[in-house]
Design an enzyme around this catalytic site. Structure first.
Site, PDB file in Angstrom:
ATOM      1  N   CYS A 165       0.800  -1.153   0.014  1.00  9.67           N
ATOM      2  CA  CYS A 165       0.043   0.140  -0.032  1.00  9.67           C
ATOM      3  C   CYS A 165       0.853   1.114  -0.068  1.00  9.67           C
ATOM      4  CB  CYS A 165      -0.956  -0.101   1.029  1.00  9.67           C
ATOM      5  SG  CYS A 165      -2.017  -1.630   1.035  1.00  9.67           S
ATOM      6  N   HIS A 305      -2.345   7.687   6.588  1.00  7.92           N
ATOM      7  CA  HIS A 305      -2.725   6.611   5.952  1.00  7.92           C
ATOM      8  C   HIS A 305      -3.970   6.111   6.519  1.00  7.92           C
ATOM      9  CE1 HIS A 305      -1.603   2.748   4.020  1.00  7.92           C
ATOM     10  NE2 HIS A 305      -1.809   2.159   4.986  1.00  7.92           N
ATOM     11  N   GLU A 316      -0.530   5.346  14.063  1.00  7.16           N
ATOM     12  CA  GLU A 316      -0.200   6.417  13.405  1.00  7.16           C
ATOM     13  C   GLU A 316      -0.373   7.741  14.072  1.00  7.16           C
ATOM     14  OE1 GLU A 316      -0.659   8.496   8.880  1.00  7.16           O
ATOM     15  OE2 GLU A 316      -1.989   6.736   9.477  1.00  7.16           O
ATOM     16  N   LYS A 337      -9.308   8.169   3.061  1.00  7.11           N
ATOM     17  CA  LYS A 337      -9.628   6.782   2.838  1.00  7.11           C
ATOM     18  C   LYS A 337     -11.276   6.600   3.245  1.00  7.11           C
ATOM     19  CE  LYS A 337      -5.461   4.358   2.681  1.00  7.11           C
ATOM     20  NZ  LYS A 337      -4.373   5.149   3.256  1.00  7.11           N
ATOM     21  N   HIS A 342      -9.653   2.268   0.413  1.00  8.68           N
ATOM     22  CA  HIS A 342      -8.427   1.955   0.289  1.00  8.68           C
ATOM     23  C   HIS A 342      -7.746   1.358  -1.201  1.00  8.68           C
ATOM     24  CE1 HIS A 342      -4.388   0.926   1.365  1.00  8.68           C
ATOM     25  NE2 HIS A 342      -4.452   0.342   2.316  1.00  8.68           N
ATOM     26  N   PHE A 403       1.748  -3.658   3.861  1.00  4.97           N
ATOM     27  CA  PHE A 403       2.258  -4.695   4.291  1.00  4.97           C
ATOM     28  C   PHE A 403       3.683  -5.176   4.008  1.00  4.97           C
ATOM     29  CE2 PHE A 403      -2.246  -6.750   3.693  1.00  4.97           C
ATOM     30  CZ  PHE A 403      -2.592  -6.146   4.734  1.00  4.97           C
TER      31      PHE A 403
END
Length: 417
Positions: A165, A305, A316, A337, A342, A403
Site C-alpha cells: 500500500c 494513511h 499512526e 480513505k 483503500h 504490508f
C-alpha cells in the site's frame, strides 16, 4: 552537489469518487462516500459484500476493442489517469526531450483479474493448456508503466515500484529523487490497482482485514472511530507529473506546488501489523522533514494513511504526537480513505493529489463517518471530522504504509520562485 527543485505540473485520477481530478476533489470536499455494494461480481456469499469501485467506466470510451483486450483493468485505469495528467500539464510531446521524460508507475498487485480469470478457466477445463497469449503481459505489475511510456514515447527511466500500500508513494519519492539528481526533466508517476474481485475480496476477508458492515456500506470506512472494523477495499488510479522547476518555468507550465521532501523507512517488525509504537511511521515522517529542511512546526496538514483498521489507526496518531509534540494539536489531520476507500498500491498517489490540492486551494477535506471517539487515540488531535476546513496550508505531509512494514512520507509546499 546542488539538488534541482521539483514541482507538480499535472494531475490525473480515476477513483471511486469520480473519473477525473475535478470530480474527485469535489466529492472529497463534500464528504461523499464512494462505498456501495459490489457490482464486479456476485458477492452474496462473501463476508464483505461492498467496496469502493470505480463507477461508470467503459473501456470502449478510451480504447478500441482490440486494444482494450491487451490490457488488464489496472493498466486501463493507469493509462486513462496518466493521459489526464499529461493533458493537464500542457506538455507538448513534440517540444520536450523524450530521452529525459520517464515513467515510474506502481501497483501493489498488478493484473489480479487477469490471473484469476486465466487460472480459473484452466481449472474448469480438461487440463489442456489453453492460455491467452496476453496472459503474462497483462498480469505483470510493471506493464502499466511500460504501456504509458510506449503510448507517449517517453524514453527516460522506466520502472515500477511494489511495496504493497506504499507502492505509489514510493513511485513519487523515486521520481522526486531522479529529477533533483538531474537524471530526468519530468516523470509521469503514480499507481493503479483493480483488485475488487473474488480473489481480492476473498483474500482480504480471510485476513479479517475488511469491514463487514454490510448493513451500511457508506459508513463502513470510519478511520479513528471507536467502532471501526477494518478497511474498505477500493480501486482506481492516480497520476502526477513531477517536473524539474526550471524546465517547467521555461515552458510556462502551471505549477500546483513544490515537492519538498520524501522519507522512507521499514518497521522490520511483522508481515502485516504495524509496529506497536509506530516507529516506522515516526521515522518516515522525521526523515521527510529532514529531507525538506523543515521543522515540525512548519507542517499545517497531514493526510494520514488512516485505513480504519483497529491497530493502524492507533499507532499512526501515536507517531504524529511523538514527532510533532505540542504542534501536533495545531495540525489538521485527515484520512481521505474514509471516502475513497483503500486503493492499495494506488492509494499513496491518490492521497498525494488530495494533499496537493489542499495546499493549492487552502482547504482540507474531512475525515467522514466519525461517530464515537476512541479512548486509545489522543483526543486533542484534530482529525477534521465530518466537515472540510478552510485554512492556509503552506506545508502538508502525506503518509502511506504497506504490508511488509514499508513506510513512505511525502511533503508538499506552496511554490515560491
Amino acid at each position: 552537489m546542488e539538488l534541482k527543485r521539483v514541482v507538480v505540473t499535472g494531475l490525473g485520477s480515476l477513483t471511486p469518487l469520480g473519473n477525473t481530478v475535478p470530480e474527485f476533489w469535489d466529492a472529497l470536499l463534500n464528504g461523499i462516500s464512494g462505498a456501495d455494494f459490489i457490482t464486479h461480481f456476485d458477492a452474496s456469499k462473501f463476508k464483505t459484500q461492498f467496496a469502493c469501485e470505480v463507477k461508470n467506466f467503459d473501456a470502449n470510451n478510451f480504447f478500441d476493442r482490440k486494444e482494450a483486450r491487451k490490457y488488464d483493468l489496472y493498466a486501463q485505469y493507469g493509462i486513462v489517469s496518466s493521459n489526464e495528467a499529461i493533458k493537464d500539464s500542457g506538455i507538448d510531446i513534440e517540444k520536450i526531450d523524450l530521452d529525459r521524460a520517464g515513467v515510474i508507475w506502481a501497483s501493489g498487485i498488478g493484473g489480479l483479474n487477469t490471473f484469476y480469470n486465466e487460472v480459473s478457466d484452466f481449472a474448469k477445463g480438461d487440463g489442456t493448456p489453453r492460455f491467452n497469449p496476453f496472459f503474462i503481459p497483462k498480469m505483470i505489475a510493471d506493464i502499466a508503466g511500460g504501456h504509458i511510456s510506449i503510448i507517449h514515447g517517453f524514453k527516460g527511466p522506466n520502472f515500477s515500484t511494489v511495496s504493497a500500500c506504499a507502492s505509489s508513494a514510493n513511485a513519487l519519492a523515486d521520481a522526486f529523487n531522479y529529477i533533483r539528481l538531474g537524471k530526468a526533466d519530468l516523470f509521469v508517476c503514480g499507481g493503479s490497482e483493480a483488485s475488487c474481485s473474488q480473489a481480492g475480496v476473498g483474500g482480504f476477508n480471510a485476513m479479517q482485514a475488511l469491514s463487514t458492515r454490510n448493513d451500511d456500506p457508506k459508513t463502513a470506512s470510519r478511520p479513528y472511530d471507536k467502532d471501526r472494523d477494518g478497511f474498505v477495499l477500493g480501486e482506481g488510479s492516480a497520476a502526477l507529473i513531477f517536473e524539474e522547476m526550471e524546465h517547467a518555468l521555461a515552458r510556462g507550465a502551471k505549477i500546483y506546488c513544490e515537492v519538498a521532501g520524501a522519507g522512507l523507512s521499514a518497521d522490520a517488525y511483522h508481515m502485516t501489523a504495524p509496529h506497536p509504537e509506530g516507529r516506522g511511521a515516526y521515522m518516515s515522517m522525521k526523515t521527510a522533514l529532514e529531507d525538506a529542511g523543515l521543522q515540525p512546526e512548519a507542517v499545517d496538514h497531514i493526510n494520514t494513511h488512516g485505513t480504519s483498521t483497529p491497530l493502524g489507526d492507533i499507532v499512526e496518531p501515536m507517531a504524529i504526537a511523538r514527532l510533532f509534540g505540542e504542534h501536533a494539536y495545531k495540525i489538521n489531520i485527515n484520512s481521505t480513505k474514509s471516502m475513497h476507500g483503500h486503493l492499495l498500491g494506488a492509494t499513496g498517489a491518490a492521497e498525494a493529489i488530495a494533499t496537493i490540492l489542499a495546499v493549492k486551494n487552502d482547504i482540507i477535506p474531512p475525515t467522514i463517518n466519525h461517530f464515537t471517539d476512541d479512548p486509545e487515540i489522543d483526543p486533542k488531535l484534530n482529525f477534521t471530522f465530518n466537515k472540510a476546513v478552510k485554512r492556509t496550508v503552506n506545508v502538508a505531509l502525506t503518509n502511506a504504509f504497506g504490508f511488509g512494514g514499508h513506510n513512505a512520507s511525502l511533503i508538499f509546499k506552496k511554490f515560491n520562485r
